[in-house]
Design a protein around this motif. Sequence first.
Motif, PDB file in Angstrom:
ATOM      1  N   GLU A   1      97.317  66.698 -57.323  1.00 60.21           N
ATOM      2  CA  GLU A   1      96.712  67.415 -56.196  1.00 60.21           C
ATOM      3  C   GLU A   1      96.259  68.798 -56.649  1.00 60.21           C
ATOM      4  O   GLU A   1      96.979  69.499 -57.368  1.00 60.21           O
ATOM      5  CB  GLU A   1      97.726  67.544 -55.060  1.00 60.21           C
ATOM      6  CG  GLU A   1      98.091  66.228 -54.392  1.00 60.21           C
ATOM      7  CD  GLU A   1      96.899  65.580 -53.691  1.00 60.21           C
ATOM      8  OE1 GLU A   1      96.080  66.334 -53.098  1.00 60.21           O
ATOM      9  OE2 GLU A   1      96.768  64.348 -53.752  1.00 60.21           O
ATOM     10  N   LYS A   2      95.058  69.167 -56.246  1.00 59.80           N
ATOM     11  CA  LYS A   2      94.503  70.457 -56.653  1.00 59.80           C
ATOM     12  C   LYS A   2      94.045  71.229 -55.417  1.00 59.80           C
ATOM     13  O   LYS A   2      92.844  71.357 -55.138  1.00 59.80           O
ATOM     14  CB  LYS A   2      93.338  70.240 -57.633  1.00 59.80           C
ATOM     15  CG  LYS A   2      93.773  69.524 -58.914  1.00 59.80           C
ATOM     16  CD  LYS A   2      92.617  69.283 -59.864  1.00 59.80           C
ATOM     17  CE  LYS A   2      93.077  68.587 -61.137  1.00 59.80           C
ATOM     18  NZ  LYS A   2      91.985  68.315 -62.081  1.00 59.80           N
ATOM     19  N   PRO A   3      95.014  71.752 -54.666  1.00 53.80           N
ATOM     20  CA  PRO A   3      94.661  72.467 -53.436  1.00 53.80           C
ATOM     21  C   PRO A   3      93.873  73.749 -53.673  1.00 53.80           C
ATOM     22  O   PRO A   3      93.301  74.309 -52.745  1.00 53.80           O
ATOM     23  CB  PRO A   3      96.027  72.771 -52.807  1.00 53.80           C
ATOM     24  CG  PRO A   3      96.986  72.756 -53.957  1.00 53.80           C
ATOM     25  CD  PRO A   3      96.464  71.724 -54.903  1.00 53.80           C
TER      26      PRO A   3
END
Length: 353
Positions: free
Chosen positions: A191-193
């Motif tokens: 995940e790359k918020p």
Amino acid sequence: MAERVLMKGNEALGEAALRAGCRHFFGYPITPQTELSAYLSKVMPKVGGTFLQAESEIAAINMVLGAASAGVRAMTSSSSPGISLKCEGISYIAGSDLPCVIVNVQRGGPGLGGIQPSQADYWQATRAPGHGDLHAIVFAPSTVQEMVDIVFRAFDKADEYRMPSMILADGMLGQMMEPVEFPEREVHKVEKPWATNGHKGERKHNIVNSLFLQPQQLEDKVKERFARYDLVKQNEVLAEEYLTEDADIVLVAYGASSRISRSAVNSAREKGIKAGLIRPITLWPFPEKNIQAACKTAKAFLTVEMSMGQMVDDVRLAVNGARPVYFYGRTGGIIPSPAEVLGQIEEISGGVK
């Protein structure tokens, strides 16, 4: 069981990148890595990816910066002079906490040098891949199969620690052909918020930036980054040991030089000389604990490189004066032979009995 195929190292790197989920490659041709980008130019469009031959190495690395900012897996490759041109962009990527993979298929230098294999970019890769306080995770494969396997790891670790990974190969590994298997595995998605990939009105704007005008803010950011680097040092060191348990003389070599050194170790054993080999697979972080452990039994160390001596500094630091550290290297694109290395082992053996 995966099918084994005969592939050139450069092309195997490209295929492995595709299978690791890379769909964005930006580069510029330079020998001896050109087959990597040529391969991807043919196959990347077939999988819906982006291949772009930039107008320069500087443009290519900044395209990687932009793609990585959007959260996608991006890669570039080059050979020694081209990597030097990319160093400013690598620093921007590190300063922006972005993951990517950079491949350096090294050639002789300095300057334009020559197109034959070399390992003279060790200092650049491990000490100064760009300006400022930064590191890249640096991997050093020794076979075409290992190059394939490391591509997957390089992307995964870049994502995990939000930093660039570099694969430091050389012209010999890039050009040679060996049978390889491509692992059947799911792409490890992180995940790359933080990515600048559109907020859809559901979150604040993400900003990717490496400019901090307030000194305290910049210092805090660098210290935060180095805390992550400490985790890399704790968790990601890789090395292979060969016949080190009872070795009087321990060779330290990476990449193509390690293949030559292994042959020399085998020949030394046949002559009754207890030789062994430590092969760093990560050059940063460096496997200093493996070398320190070998000091308990080893009487001497011999570092073998295709350079005038660069990794030998890290070996000496790890040994910390406990044992003598010798060096043997060839440069200018000349590859040391097993017989040459064996001669060095025999000479050292005569002095440490």
